[in-house]
Design a protein around this motif. Structure first.
Motif, mmCIF file in Angstrom:
data_model
loop_
_atom_site.group_PDB
_atom_site.id
_atom_site.type_symbol
_atom_site.label_atom_id
_atom_site.label_comp_id
_atom_site.label_asym_id
_atom_site.label_seq_id
_atom_site.Cartn_x
_atom_site.Cartn_y
_atom_site.Cartn_z
ATOM 1 N N LYS A 297 -1.001 3.596 -3.611
ATOM 2 C CA LYS A 297 0.361 4.092 -3.362
ATOM 3 C C LYS A 297 1.310 2.922 -3.090
ATOM 4 O O LYS A 297 2.445 2.898 -3.582
ATOM 5 C CB LYS A 297 0.366 5.072 -2.189
ATOM 6 C CG LYS A 297 1.750 5.716 -1.943
ATOM 7 C CD LYS A 297 1.701 6.715 -0.805
ATOM 8 C CE LYS A 297 3.041 7.452 -0.685
ATOM 9 N NZ LYS A 297 4.179 6.546 -0.482
ATOM 10 N N ARG A 298 0.866 1.935 -2.290
ATOM 11 C CA ARG A 298 1.699 0.755 -2.032
ATOM 12 C C ARG A 298 1.999 0.017 -3.327
ATOM 13 O O ARG A 298 3.111 -0.483 -3.529
ATOM 14 C CB ARG A 298 1.005 -0.190 -1.041
ATOM 15 C CG ARG A 298 1.115 0.237 0.396
ATOM 16 C CD ARG A 298 0.728 -0.895 1.339
ATOM 17 N NE ARG A 298 -0.625 -1.380 1.100
ATOM 18 C CZ ARG A 298 -1.714 -0.816 1.602
ATOM 19 N NH1 ARG A 298 -1.612 0.271 2.341
ATOM 20 N NH2 ARG A 298 -2.901 -1.337 1.355
ATOM 21 N N ASP A 301 4.596 2.157 -5.267
ATOM 22 C CA ASP A 301 5.898 2.104 -4.588
ATOM 23 C C ASP A 301 6.550 0.742 -4.783
ATOM 24 O O ASP A 301 7.776 0.640 -4.982
ATOM 25 C CB ASP A 301 5.728 2.400 -3.102
ATOM 26 C CG ASP A 301 5.389 3.854 -2.823
ATOM 27 O OD1 ASP A 301 5.528 4.680 -3.739
ATOM 28 O OD2 ASP A 301 4.973 4.147 -1.676
ATOM 29 N N SER A 302 5.752 -0.319 -4.722
ATOM 30 C CA SER A 302 6.301 -1.675 -4.869
ATOM 31 C C SER A 302 6.844 -1.896 -6.268
ATOM 32 O O SER A 302 7.915 -2.481 -6.452
ATOM 33 C CB SER A 302 5.210 -2.713 -4.552
ATOM 34 O OG SER A 302 4.802 -2.620 -3.203
ATOM 35 N N ARG A 304 7.936 0.408 -8.280
ATOM 36 C CA ARG A 304 9.119 1.254 -8.446
ATOM 37 C C ARG A 304 10.356 0.608 -7.829
ATOM 38 O O ARG A 304 11.422 0.555 -8.453
ATOM 39 C CB ARG A 304 8.856 2.623 -7.805
ATOM 40 C CG ARG A 304 10.065 3.554 -7.815
ATOM 41 C CD ARG A 304 9.796 4.829 -7.030
ATOM 42 N NE ARG A 304 9.319 4.554 -5.675
ATOM 43 C CZ ARG A 304 10.105 4.174 -4.682
ATOM 44 N NH1 ARG A 304 11.415 3.993 -4.882
ATOM 45 N NH2 ARG A 304 9.600 3.972 -3.476
ATOM 46 N N TYR A 344 7.720 -5.141 1.222
ATOM 47 C CA TYR A 344 8.332 -3.900 0.743
ATOM 48 C C TYR A 344 9.492 -3.493 1.650
ATOM 49 O O TYR A 344 10.582 -3.134 1.177
ATOM 50 C CB TYR A 344 7.280 -2.794 0.697
ATOM 51 C CG TYR A 344 7.821 -1.448 0.274
ATOM 52 C CD1 TYR A 344 7.948 -1.123 -1.076
ATOM 53 C CD2 TYR A 344 8.219 -0.501 1.225
ATOM 54 C CE1 TYR A 344 8.452 0.118 -1.465
ATOM 55 C CE2 TYR A 344 8.722 0.728 0.839
ATOM 56 C CZ TYR A 344 8.835 1.036 -0.504
ATOM 57 O OH TYR A 344 9.341 2.253 -0.892
#
Length: 355
Positions: A297-298, A301-302, A304, A344
C-alpha cells in the motif's frame, strides 16, 4: 578517429559479453546434474522431515522455483537445511534446482547459474514456465513451513522485477532474493556478468557475486524495478546466538557465525524437525498479513502522489525537493518503514502548502 575507436571498442565488448553469456548458459546446463532435489533423503543424520503438512498444495498460486548451489565436501547440515526447503516446496508446490558442481573459484557463480535457470525457463511456453526465481543460500533454513513465498511477490500492477533485502549496514544481502522470469531479468544478469570486464575495482572485492549484483541493481537503468523488503520477513540472521526474528517467521540465514555455525545449524534443525516446532504457526497468526499489505500500500500510495507532484512541481522548490526525496526512498529504502512514511508525509505537506 578517437570516436570510431571508442565505438569499435564498445562493439567488441558487447560481442564478448554475448559470447560469454551463451558460453556460461551452455556450460551450466551441462553441469545441472540435479534438476530438482526430490531425490534428497527425507532423513539426514537424524533430522527427519515429513508429517501431515508435507503433502503438495494444489492451487493457482504464483509459479516459483527456488535456486541454490551446494558443492564441495559433503556436509550433512547443508543437506538437511536444503531438505527443509524440500518440505516447503512439497507443501506449496514450488520447484527447485541446485548447482552441484563448482564452476570456477573466482567466477560469478550465483548470477551465472541464475542466468542458466532463467534462460531454461524462458525457452518454455509461458504456461509451462515459472514466473519467479527465488535464490536461497544453502545456509538458510525454513522455520515456518506455513508461510508461502507467494506472499512477498508484488501485486500485478507493480512493475517490480527484483525483490531484495539489506543487511544491517545498508548493503544488499544476497542470501535470499526474488527475480521475475522475463527479458528484463535476462538483460540485468547479462550486465552483472559483464561487471568484471568493465570495472577493474571489482577484482579486489571480497564478495564478487554480491558486489556485481548490487552495482547493477543500483544503476540508473535498472533501479526503478528493484525493491527492498524488510529482511526479517525471510532473511533473518542468527546474531549472537539469538534469532533476530520472531516465532512464525519463514526462514533463518546462518552466516558469519564462525566456529559456532555448525552447532547453531544443528540446533535449529533439531527444533524444526521436532514434534513441536517452536517457530511454526498458522499464517494468519504471524506478522505477515498486516505488514506485507501495508508495504505494498505504501508503494502504491507513493507512486500515486509522485504522479500528482510531477504535475505541480514546476516553480515550487518545496514540492520538487520532497518529490526527489520520496523517489530516492522508493529506489533504495522501501524496506525502511520510518523513512518511507517520513518522505511520503513531507511530499503530502508540500503539496498541501502549495495548493
Amino acid at each position: 578517429m578517437p570516436q570510431a575507436r571508442t565505438m569499435a571498442g564498445r562493439c567488441r565488448l558487447l560481442a564478448l559479453v554475448v559470447l560469454i553469456t551463451f558460453g556460461v548458459v551452455t556450460l551450466l546446463q551441462s553441469l545441472q546434474t540435479t534438476p530438482s532435489i526430490h531425490d534428497i533423503r527425507s532423513s539426514i543424520r537424524g533430522h527427519k522431515f515429513g508429517g501431515p503438512g508435507a503433502r503438495r498444495h494444489q492451487s493457482n498460486r504464483v509459479r516459483i522455483k527456488k535456486v541454490t548451489a551446494l558443492f564441495g565436501e559433503p556436509n550433512y547440515l547443508y543437506e538437511a537445511a536444503i531438505a527443509t526447503h524440500e518440505r516447503h516446496n512439497a507443501l506449496h508446490g514450488y520447484q527447485m534446482q541446485v548447482l552441484r558442481q563448482r564452476i570456477h573459484a573466482s567466477f560469478l557463480a550465483k548470477p551465472a547459474y541464475l542466468m542458466s535457470v532463467l534462460v531454461e525457463e524462458l525457452a518454455k511456453p509461458w504456461d509451462e514456465r515459472v514466473q519467479w526465481l527465488a535464490w536461497v543460500d544453502p545456509d538458510t533454513l525454513v522455520l515456518n513451513q506455513q508461510v508461502p513465498l507467494d506472499l512477498f511477490i508484488p501485486p500485478s500492477d507493480e512493475e517490480i522485477n527484483l525483490i531484495a533485502t539489506h543487511d544491517d549496514d545498508g548493503y544488499f544481502n544476497g542470501g535470499v532474493f526474488f527475480l521475475r522470469v522475463d527479458s528484463w531479468s535476462l538483460e540485468f544478469l547479462i550486465q552483472v556478468l559483464a561487471v568484471p570486464l568493465t570495472d577493474r575495482k571489482h577484482h579486489v572485492s571480497l564478495n564478487k557475486d554480491h558486489t556485481a549484483l548490487e552495482q547493477i541493481m543500483e544503476s540508473q537503468r535498472f533501479r526503478s524495478r528493484v525493491t527492498y523488503q524488510p529482511r526479517l520477513w525471510y532473511n533473518a540472521f542468527d546474531s549472537n546466538k539469538t534469532f533476530e526474528g520472531e516465532s512464525g517467521d519463514l526462514m533463518v540465514h546462518l552466516l558469519d557465525l564462525g566456529g559456532d555455525k555448525w552447532a547453531r545449524m544443528d540446533k535449529y534443525l533439531g527444533n524444526v524437525t521436532s514434534k513441536i516446532n517452536p517457530y511454526e504457526m498458522p499464517l494468519e497468526q504471524t506478522r505477515y498479513g498486516k505488514e506485507v499489505q501495508g508495504f505494498w500500500k505504501r508503494m502504491a500510495d507513493s507512486r500515486r502522489i509522485l504522479k500528482e507532484a510531477k504535475l505541480k512541481e514546476k516553480g515550487h522548490d518545496g514540492i520538487k525537493e520532497a518529490a526527489r526525496r520520496l523517489r530516492f526512498a522508493l529506489d533504495f529504502e522501501t524496506d525502511n518503514d520510518v523513512v518511507m512514511k517520513d518522505a511520503y508525509g513531507s511530499l503530502l505537506r508540500a503539496l498541501y502548502e502549495n495548493k
